[in-house]
Design an enzyme around this catalytic site. Structure first.
Site, PDB file in Angstrom:
ATOM      1  N   VAL A 235      -6.408   0.302   4.551  1.00 15.54           N
ATOM      2  CA  VAL A 235      -5.244   0.747   5.314  1.00 15.54           C
ATOM      3  C   VAL A 235      -4.727   2.035   4.655  1.00 15.54           C
ATOM      4  CG1 VAL A 235      -4.584  -1.531   6.123  1.00 15.54           C
ATOM      5  CG2 VAL A 235      -3.738  -0.767   3.908  1.00 15.54           C
TER       6      VAL A 235
ATOM      7  N   GLU B 239      -7.380   7.240   6.697  1.00 16.39           N
ATOM      8  CA  GLU B 239      -7.030   8.153   5.607  1.00 16.39           C
ATOM      9  C   GLU B 239      -5.614   8.684   5.819  1.00 16.39           C
ATOM     10  OE1 GLU B 239      -8.496   8.635   2.750  1.00 16.39           O
ATOM     11  OE2 GLU B 239     -10.195   7.349   3.293  1.00 16.39           O
ATOM     12  N   SER B 240      -4.754   8.408   4.846  1.00 11.64           N
ATOM     13  CA  SER B 240      -3.323   8.646   5.020  1.00 11.64           C
ATOM     14  C   SER B 240      -2.979  10.121   5.244  1.00 11.64           C
ATOM     15  CB  SER B 240      -2.553   8.118   3.806  1.00 11.64           C
ATOM     16  OG  SER B 240      -2.952   8.777   2.614  1.00 11.64           O
TER      17      SER B 240
ATOM     18  N   LYS C  58      -9.181 -10.142   5.340  1.00 10.69           N
ATOM     19  CA  LYS C  58      -9.110  -9.173   6.434  1.00 10.69           C
ATOM     20  C   LYS C  58      -9.478  -9.812   7.771  1.00 10.69           C
ATOM     21  CE  LYS C  58     -10.534  -5.528   3.245  1.00 10.69           C
ATOM     22  NZ  LYS C  58     -11.628  -4.623   2.814  1.00 10.69           N
TER      23      LYS C  58
ATOM     24  N   CYS D 181       0.818  -1.212   0.000  1.00  7.23           N
ATOM     25  CA  CYS D 181       0.000   0.000   0.000  1.00  7.23           C
ATOM     26  C   CYS D 181       0.856   1.268   0.000  1.00  7.23           C
ATOM     27  CB  CYS D 181      -0.927   0.005   1.202  1.00  7.23           C
ATOM     28  SG  CYS D 181      -1.953   1.485   1.288  1.00  7.23           S
TER      29      CYS D 181
END
Length: 230
Positions: A54, A72-73, A41, A14
């Site tokens: 993720v 949320e990155s 998952k 990711c």
């Protein structure tokens, strides 16, 4: 020794997880990394993640009342910037900070095109995505100054966002010359500088490239057809 207070829930490939890992490393923040399989998952993850994606950052609440789950990155990166010590990763000036946040969003738009570029079997879609990537990187080229990083000498969250984007091409460039970076010498210099940054190198497992190659094979990606010369 006390265990790290923060836990970053991750997936091997990711790019959004990599953003958070880079920001934490740049701030010298210890954290535990838990890797899950998004194709299978775990129940505990499904309960914690509102979107089933993720990264997640598990943060103990200061009052001792359990933990907060951040998702949320970009939100996670902003939290890291606002709460952790170490070097600043955003400009102090509000206007420049807003400009940086806008370019972080632009990096997310590039990832959307990359998803189609790397997974499609369709020649037409592949070419459409290739052209879209080239055009977006030319827009980035116009925004860059003297380097080596996005805003010059200081590493920023914009660099943390774009480093995982450029990492894809470390494998892609060995498979096929896409000509995506033909007109972007400053972007080329930037991605080479980011590749040497320890926070960027350590944001993925050592065999990341092998896992990415397996991902392309699973999707029967057109990129691999080009690599084989078919």
């Amino acid at each position: 020794m006390n265990p790290p207070a923060l836990t970053l829930v991750s997936h091997l490939l990711c790019p959004y997880v990599q953003r958070a890992a880079i920001a934490l490393a740049e701030k010298n923040v210890p954290f535990e990394r838990v890797v899950i399989d998004l194709a299978n998952k775990p129940d505990w993850f499904v309960k914690l993640s509102p979107l089933g994606k993720v990264p997640l950052l598990r943060v103990p609440r200061p009052d001792g009342g359990g933990e907060a789950i951040l998702f949320e990155s970009n939100v996670i990166c902003e939290y890291i910037e606002e709460t952790q010590g170490g070097p600043r990763l955003h400009p102090q000036d509000p206007l420049q900070r807003a400009e940086h946040r806008a370019w972080m969003e632009f990096g997310s738009a590039i990832l959307a095109d990359l998803w189609g570029y790397e997974t499609t079997r369709d020649v037409g879609v592949f070419e459409q995505k290739r052209q879209a990537l080239a055009a977006k990187f030319e827009r980035v080229e116009a925004a860059l100054a003297g380097g080596p990083f996005f805003a010059g000498e200081r590493f920023s969250l914009v660099d943390a966002v774009f480093a995982p984007v450029f990492r894809y091409f470390e494998l892609f460039d060995t498979l096929h010359d896409s000509h995506v970076f033909d007109r972007t010498p400053k972007v080329n210099a930037w991605r080479l500088a980011l590749r040497e940054r320890s926070s960027v190198r350590n944001a993925v497992v050592p065999d990341y490239r092998k896992h990415l190659r397996a991902f392309l094979e699973k999707h029967e990606a057109h990129l691999l057809t080009l690599a084989s010369g078919d």
